[in-house]
Design an enzyme around this catalytic site. Structure first.
Site, PDB file in Angstrom:
ATOM      1  N   CYS A   2     102.191 127.248  35.527  1.00 21.55           N
ATOM      2  CA  CYS A   2     102.302 126.798  34.139  1.00 21.55           C
ATOM      3  C   CYS A   2     101.102 125.931  33.758  1.00 21.55           C
ATOM      4  CB  CYS A   2     103.600 126.002  33.952  1.00 21.55           C
ATOM      5  SG  CYS A   2     105.100 126.946  34.184  1.00 21.55           S
ATOM      6  N   ASP A 393      83.758  91.372  47.285  1.00 19.36           N
ATOM      7  CA  ASP A 393      82.703  90.527  46.736  1.00 19.36           C
ATOM      8  C   ASP A 393      83.113  89.080  46.990  1.00 19.36           C
ATOM      9  OD1 ASP A 393      80.542  89.600  44.991  1.00 19.36           O
ATOM     10  OD2 ASP A 393      82.176  89.147  43.588  1.00 19.36           O
ATOM     11  N   ASP A 563      84.632  91.630  40.629  1.00 13.09           N
ATOM     12  CA  ASP A 563      84.999  91.146  39.294  1.00 13.09           C
ATOM     13  C   ASP A 563      83.829  91.062  38.331  1.00 13.09           C
ATOM     14  OD1 ASP A 563      83.720  88.896  40.537  1.00 13.09           O
ATOM     15  OD2 ASP A 563      84.623  87.638  38.993  1.00 13.09           O
ATOM     16  N   ASP A 567      78.994  93.917  40.261  1.00  9.64           N
ATOM     17  CA  ASP A 567      79.833  94.690  41.173  1.00  9.64           C
ATOM     18  C   ASP A 567      80.102  96.104  40.666  1.00  9.64           C
ATOM     19  OD1 ASP A 567      80.174  92.490  42.891  1.00  9.64           O
ATOM     20  OD2 ASP A 567      81.800  91.715  41.648  1.00  9.64           O
TER      21      ASP A 567
END
Length: 679
Positions: A2, A393, A563, A567
């Site tokens: 499907c 980090d 963060d 990064d």
């Protein structure tokens, strides 16, 4: 099948750039050019492929109605067929046989019509799917029995088999629809957290208005026990707000004036007012719901196993069924041939195979949203389950990201004298020394470029300079006149939860590393506090992604937790990138997993839970695929009568239908266990 058919139909429409079809949610997410493509064209493409696009979700109600009718007619039909219909007199009684046909006809023709309709449309497209198998099986049993009755022959009838098969399949699909609803409960509950109305103060008059009419800048009153209607900042009042719906944390959070509050959270204490800062569609809650819904449409790589099998499965089953029919016509009776032919077609329906992966992804995505862990797709969930190495980090991830006094050595007045001088400096280190202190008066402040600062306190010169002899961190020498009275270490303080997080990851059998642009000595000192032994430092921002690739080259799946903007390349390169909720928008965009903590915390403590959820999801998917494959591997030979000559074992079509329906429900039920994963 499907998914593939609908995807191909949508991609064939001019202007469609991407189409993702989710079998578990029965939704399609389509990226298209609105200038070249209209909504009606997309609907027409789906319906042209043999599928229906409902205006409202009413599938379960439609199935339930057909199921009720089928059950009411099938019960007496089964009683007749299994009782008087099996006797010699019953087989001679035309009225009794006609009654069976009358009872079976509405069940097969009307209740089973969805199966036949989809099979017919598949034939037009020259494709075959599970509906083809159902239509052939029930249609053959019904038509054969009808011919026997109308010609007056005295062979056995299979009306009850056709009717019971349709009833079982409708029951299975109804249970599937209900299970899908339960699987989506977490997302639906999140979406329903936003209240319908808000108490808005306009021109000094409070009025309740629909949430859709709130505009940015409105002043909104939130009373005890009420949910916050939109994101905003508090104007007055200091409530305790329950943010568990977004963060999973049980303790309410104190909110003072100017604090940010989020839609869907609950005011647990006193009334307060807020200024609306986002419209309903732009709140964090709305973005979380939208992100999770999109994620559930992105498929896990492990699903390709089922796709490749399913693409060849139905044609293979048709071949096996026809071979079974021919063999039994040669070695047995027409009655035996028909029974085995129908049983093979019914038991081979690959519903469980198609549900194995998307059902687990659907439930796990909802569970993650409850915990404040947002996976951007099934691929991220699967990858999280395979991680062997976690890289952190340092600054802003394992640490708080702001300098503060870490240690003091020497005379008791060391910090007070340093603060008296540093109060006139704007340097971040100076602010760290002054923070929390009431500095003494000082005069004659003077900056010493590249060295430090000095000034007079109580008429004596006090000098604060960096100490080059202490490479293991940032140390400051404090001198009064020409005498050193002490030293102060300033550093980035470790997040309180960091050591526990690292310990949890190591207990899970994972390697843990620290990746930092800071000096090696500083990074090693921080790593020692957290229990990390592998330190990669110093590394420039553009080199972080390269270091991740080096670890991946060793054959291990790597997760990166960060963060900051620097990064982002490493987060995107890693097999799974975790962005802390306190991080930058760029980091959140680059990562595959966002850890949301609206209370201002980083979300670092959610990393182990995210990996546990990934492992649990992968485990459930493997179990689902195993049982789906095993069910067909065992069931098809049994239905074909392969063991009957030696054991006398055979699989009646009625039991085949029951087993097929239950296999789908078992896969969904197993997937629902993920609602309680990562406790």
């Amino acid at each position: 099948g499907c998914v593939r058919t609908v995807t191909q139909a949508l991609m064939a429409v001019d202007g469609v750039a991407e189409a993702n079809v989710n079998f578990a949610t029965r939704r399609a997410s389509i990226e298209f050019d609105p200038v070249r493509t209209s909504h009606s064209q997309l609907v027409a493409a789906i319906e042209g492929a043999g599928y229906h696009v409902p205006e409202v979700a009413g599938q379960e109600e439609s199935l339930r109605g057909r199921l009720i009718v089928a059950a009411i007619l099938t019960v007496p039909l089964l009683a007749i067929a299994m009782g008087p219909g099996m006797t010699h007199e019953g087989m001679q009684n035309l009225s009794l046989r006609l009654l069976q046909m009358v009872l079976a006809t509405p069940v097969v023709v009307w209740c089973g019509w969805p199966f036949f309709r989809s099979a017919f449309k598949g034939l037009k497209r020259r494709t075959a799917d599970m509906n083809t198998l159902v239509a052939l099986g029930t249609g053959t049993a019904y038509l054969t029995s009808t011919v026997i009755v109308l010609t007056g022959a005295h062979y056995g009838l299979y009306f009850e088999s056709a009717a019971v098969i349709v009833t079982f399949l409708l029951l299975g699909r109804t249970l599937e629809a209900r299970a899908r609803d339960r699987a989506s409960d977490a997302i639906r509950r999140l979406a329903e957290l936003t209240p319908r109305e808000a108490a808005v103060v306009r021109d000094g008059v409070e009025e309740r208005i629909p949430i859709e009419d709130v505009v940015i800048g409105d002043r909104i009153i939130v009373r005890p026990g009420e949910r916050v209607p939109v994101d905003g900042v508090t104007i007055d009042g200091e409530p305790l707000v329950d943010e568990s719906s977004l963060t999973g944390e049980s303790l309410p959070v104190a909110k003072g004036p100017g604090a940010t509050v989020y839609a869907g959270t609950v005011n647990t204490t006193r009334a307060f007012s807020l200024e609306a800062r986002a419209l309903m569609r732009d709140t964090m809650l709305s973005q979380i719901v939208a992100l999770v819904e999109r994620a559930q449409g992105r498929r896990a790589p492990i699903a390709r196993v089922a796709d490749e099998v399913a693409a060849r499965f139905v044609p293979a089953v048709l071949g096996v069924a026809l071979l079974t029919l021919l063999v039994w016509l040669g070695v047995g009776t027409p009655q035996q041939a028909l029974v085995h032919f129908v049983a093979v077609l019914i038991i081979a329906c690959p519903c469980a195979l198609g549900l194995a992966t998307p059902a687990a992804i659907l439930v796990a995505g909802g569970r993650g949203a409850q915990l404040g862990i947002l996976f951007k797709g099934g691929d991220a969930l699967e990858a999280a389950g395979r991680i062997g190495h976690v890289v952190f980090d340092k600054t802003g991830t394992l640490t708080l990201g702001t300098p503060r006094v870490v240690a003091i050595e020497g005379a008791p007045e060391t910090l007070a004298l340093a603060a008296a001088i540093e109060q006139w400096s704007e340097h971040p280190i100076a602010r760290a020394i002054v923070k929390g202190n009431t500095p003494m008066p000082s005069t004659d402040f003077e900056a010493l470029p590249g060295v430090g600062v000095r000034g007079r306190v109580n008429g004596q010169w006090v000098t604060v300079t960096t100490d080059p002899a202490r490479p293991e961190g940032t140390w400051l020498l404090v001198q009064r006149e020409d005498t050193t009275i002490g030293s102060i270490q300033v550093g980035d303080a470790l997040r309180p939860e960091a050591p526990a997080v690292v310990a949890q990851l190591r207990a899970m059998g994972l390697e843990v590393s620290l990746l930092s642009g800071d000096r090696k000595a500083v990074a090693q000192a921080m790593a020692a506090e957290t229990g990390i032994t592998n330190v990669i430092a110093p590394v420039l921002p553009h080199q972080k992604a390269d270091r991740i690739q080096r670890l991946q080259a060793k054959g291990v799946k790597v997760a990166m937790v960060g963060d900051g903007i620097n990064d982002a390349p490493a987060l995107a390169t890693a097999d799974v990138g975790f962005a802390l909720g306190s991080g930058t928008d760029i980091a959140l965009e680059a990562a595959q997993v966002s850890l949301i903590s609206p209370d201002g915390r980083s979300g670092l403590e959610k990393v182990p839970r995210a990996l546990e959820l990934g492992r649990a999801t992968l485990r459930i998917i493997r179990q689902n695929l195993f049982w789906a494959f095993a069910y067909n591997v065992v069931g098809i030979p049994l239905a074909a009568g392969l063991f009957e000559p030696w054991t006398g074992w055979t699989l009646d079509p009625v039991f085949a239908a029951a087993a097929m329906a239950l296999s789908s429900v078992s896969v969904l039920s197993n997937s629902l266990r993920l609602r309680y994963a990562a406790q």
